[in-house]
Design a protein around this motif. Structure first.
Motif, PDB file in Angstrom:
ATOM      1  N   VAL A  30       0.659  -1.088   0.117  1.00  0.00           N
ATOM      2  CA  VAL A  30      -0.051   0.111   0.179  1.00  0.00           C
ATOM      3  C   VAL A  30       0.669   1.387   0.105  1.00  0.00           C
ATOM      4  O   VAL A  30       0.824   2.131  -1.041  1.00  0.00           O
ATOM      5  CB  VAL A  30      -1.086   0.197   1.031  1.00  0.00           C
ATOM      6  N   GLN A  31       2.199   1.504   0.700  1.00  0.00           N
ATOM      7  CA  GLN A  31       2.642   2.697   0.783  1.00  0.00           C
ATOM      8  C   GLN A  31       4.149   2.579  -0.471  1.00  0.00           C
ATOM      9  O   GLN A  31       3.661   3.697  -0.662  1.00  0.00           O
ATOM     10  CB  GLN A  31       3.517   2.632   2.102  1.00  0.00           C
ATOM     11  N   SER A  32       4.248   1.655  -0.946  1.00  0.00           N
ATOM     12  CA  SER A  32       4.412   1.648  -2.323  1.00  0.00           C
ATOM     13  C   SER A  32       3.724   1.864  -3.443  1.00  0.00           C
ATOM     14  O   SER A  32       4.230   2.681  -4.468  1.00  0.00           O
ATOM     15  CB  SER A  32       5.286   0.432  -3.145  1.00  0.00           C
ATOM     16  N   ARG A  33       2.016   1.406  -3.421  1.00  0.00           N
ATOM     17  CA  ARG A  33       1.883   1.795  -4.206  1.00  0.00           C
ATOM     18  C   ARG A  33       1.438   4.217  -3.663  1.00  0.00           C
ATOM     19  O   ARG A  33       0.958   4.286  -5.323  1.00  0.00           O
ATOM     20  CB  ARG A  33       0.339   1.160  -4.266  1.00  0.00           C
ATOM     21  N   ASP A  34       1.479   3.565  -3.090  1.00  0.00           N
ATOM     22  CA  ASP A  34       0.965   5.581  -2.866  1.00  0.00           C
ATOM     23  C   ASP A  34       2.537   6.592  -3.346  1.00  0.00           C
ATOM     24  O   ASP A  34       1.754   7.321  -4.085  1.00  0.00           O
ATOM     25  CB  ASP A  34       0.306   5.768  -1.253  1.00  0.00           C
ATOM     26  N   LEU A  35       2.999   5.569  -3.427  1.00  0.00           N
ATOM     27  CA  LEU A  35       4.430   6.611  -3.184  1.00  0.00           C
ATOM     28  C   LEU A  35       4.500   6.169  -4.884  1.00  0.00           C
ATOM     29  O   LEU A  35       4.672   7.196  -6.006  1.00  0.00           O
ATOM     30  CB  LEU A  35       5.584   6.117  -2.528  1.00  0.00           C
ATOM     31  N   ALA A  36       4.065   5.639  -5.398  1.00  0.00           N
ATOM     32  CA  ALA A  36       4.720   5.490  -7.567  1.00  0.00           C
ATOM     33  C   ALA A  36       3.694   6.623  -7.517  1.00  0.00           C
ATOM     34  O   ALA A  36       3.835   7.639  -8.555  1.00  0.00           O
ATOM     35  CB  ALA A  36       4.320   3.921  -7.353  1.00  0.00           C
ATOM     36  N   ARG A  37       2.529   6.646  -6.789  1.00  0.00           N
ATOM     37  CA  ARG A  37       1.200   7.515  -7.653  1.00  0.00           C
ATOM     38  C   ARG A  37       1.738   8.961  -7.122  1.00  0.00           C
ATOM     39  O   ARG A  37       1.742   9.639  -7.803  1.00  0.00           O
ATOM     40  CB  ARG A  37       0.032   7.382  -6.777  1.00  0.00           C
TER      41      ARG A  37
ATOM     42  N   GLU B 191       3.443   2.886 -12.022  1.00  0.00           N
ATOM     43  CA  GLU B 191       2.373   2.945 -11.164  1.00  0.00           C
ATOM     44  C   GLU B 191       0.980   2.259 -11.451  1.00  0.00           C
ATOM     45  O   GLU B 191       0.593   1.692 -10.348  1.00  0.00           O
ATOM     46  CB  GLU B 191       1.556   4.662 -11.046  1.00  0.00           C
ATOM     47  N   PRO B 192       0.505   1.258 -12.120  1.00  0.00           N
ATOM     48  CA  PRO B 192      -0.729   0.752 -12.968  1.00  0.00           C
ATOM     49  C   PRO B 192      -0.130  -0.790 -12.384  1.00  0.00           C
ATOM     50  O   PRO B 192      -1.004  -1.039 -11.838  1.00  0.00           O
ATOM     51  CB  PRO B 192      -0.743   0.836 -14.128  1.00  0.00           C
ATOM     52  N   GLN B 193       1.525  -1.032 -12.541  1.00  0.00           N
ATOM     53  CA  GLN B 193       2.026  -2.111 -13.037  1.00  0.00           C
ATOM     54  C   GLN B 193       1.525  -2.649 -10.949  1.00  0.00           C
ATOM     55  O   GLN B 193       1.402  -3.842 -10.874  1.00  0.00           O
ATOM     56  CB  GLN B 193       3.151  -2.754 -13.073  1.00  0.00           C
TER      57      GLN B 193
END
Length: 341
Positions: free
Chosen positions: A119-126, A149-151
């Motif tokens: 979840v934190q990786s997704r938020d930072l990628a976004r 980011e979508p991956q």
């Protein structure tokens, strides 16, 4: 016919059913022991890593760093995100959430930890795609980050083709492409950008604060008095109790979230150093890191205890909720400094 029955009785094989039963039990016990040992090994959380040293190793491996050259702004944070995802995929047992065979199928604590990190990786990628890599809202998004980011948001339960791991690795490959363009000597049209502005950092911290607030509530909800719930008649004010079977899952999700945030915030301190210094916010950031570091202390109990109130047993959820809540409060103060300081 009696002689025929006696003949067949004489040639009837003597099957030792008790011996076969012992063999079967022994095999089952061995399988259980092996699965248990492997499960314990796979449940071990990855060690922390030095974000600056890791970033320098990546840059040196690509030929972008020598003894006299410093890392470009943004490289440490992007490298930390890349390392976090790589650790998620390459740790003991790999990515366990989508396993369909034992022992991964029977594990729940490590998948919860993985979800918190993811979840934190997704938020930072976004944040990289929407804010950190763009000078303004009308600017063009980065060619690598719009794929990466979508991956990272691919389904966590997919084990067939394409598997979750393959999609996350593809996202990490695109993130490495962004890193190379950020540090490499390229033309202005293809060079990646990173903008260490206070508003960018504040926007990402807003997402972090929301995540931590939710985790703190779910952790605290593990000890709500059921009698108080029964006495409450207003549906809008009714407390939602964390199910007993989910207490350890929420705990390890918070632990994974904190593990990822400790590394990300250390990288943020490097890349946003002058912004934080200008806003007198360095002390606040370091306070957040200290609170989250406390969540990574060793767990000496074989299970997550959920004692109530001031009872005899410890309550690991409330201890975790205390650290998470204090970190969230410090993040709110930090955002205020970034916006007004």
């Amino acid at each position: 016919m009696s002689w025929l029955r006696r003949k067949f009785k004489a040639v009837k094989p003597n099957v030792n059913t008790s011996g076969m039963g012992k063999v079967t039990v022994s095999v089952v016990v061995c399988i259980v022991v092996v699965f248990s040992v492997v499960g314990v090994y796979w449940s071990s959380e990855p060690d922390p890593f030095d974000v600056v040293a890791t970033a320098k190793e990546k840059a040196a491996a690509q030929g972008y760093l020598n003894n006299s050259k410093q890392l470009v702004v943004g490289y440490t944070t992007a490298s930390t995100l890349h390392t976090i995802v790589q650790t998620l995929l390459d740790k003991p047992g790999g990515f366990i959430t989508n396993d369909i065979m034992p022992p991964g199928l029977l594990m729940d604590n490590m998948p919860a930890w993985e979800f918190g990190v993811l979840v934190q990786s997704r938020d930072l990628a976004r944040a990289f795609r929407k804010e950190f890599s763009r000078s303004q809202s009308q600017s063009t998004e980065d060619v690598n980050l719009k794929i990466a980011e979508p991956q990272f948001n691919f389904d966590t339960k997919s084990w067939a083709l394409p598997s979750s791991e393959s999609e996350y690795r593809r996202g990490n490959k695109e993130l490495m492409g962004y890193l190379n363009r950020l540090a490499g000597e390229t033309s202005n049209t293809s060079k990646a950008q990173f903008y260490a502005r206070a508003d960018n950092l504040s926007d990402w911290l807003s997402d972090v604060s929301t995540r931590l607030g939710s985790l703190s509530q779910r952790l605290s909800a593990s000890v709500i008095d059921e009698s108080a719930q029964q006495a409450e008649t207003d549906e809008n004010n009714r407390y939602v109790r964390t199910p007993w079977s989910k207490i350890d899952d929420v705990f390890y999700e918070a632990r994974g979230t904190s593990w990822a945030l400790v590394h990300i915030l250390r990288a943020v301190e490097v890349d946003f150093f002058f912004t934080l210094q200008d806003k007198n916010a360095l002390v606040s950031l370091r306070q957040i890191i200290r609170e989250l570091e406390a969540t990574q202390a060793s767990i000496w109990s074989p299970m997550i205890l959920n004692g109530s109130g001031f009872g005899l047993l410890a309550n690991h959820s409330l201890v975790m909720a205390s650290y998470v809540s204090r970190a969230n409060t410090a993040i709110i103060d930090l955002r205020r400094l970034l916006e007004q300081g």
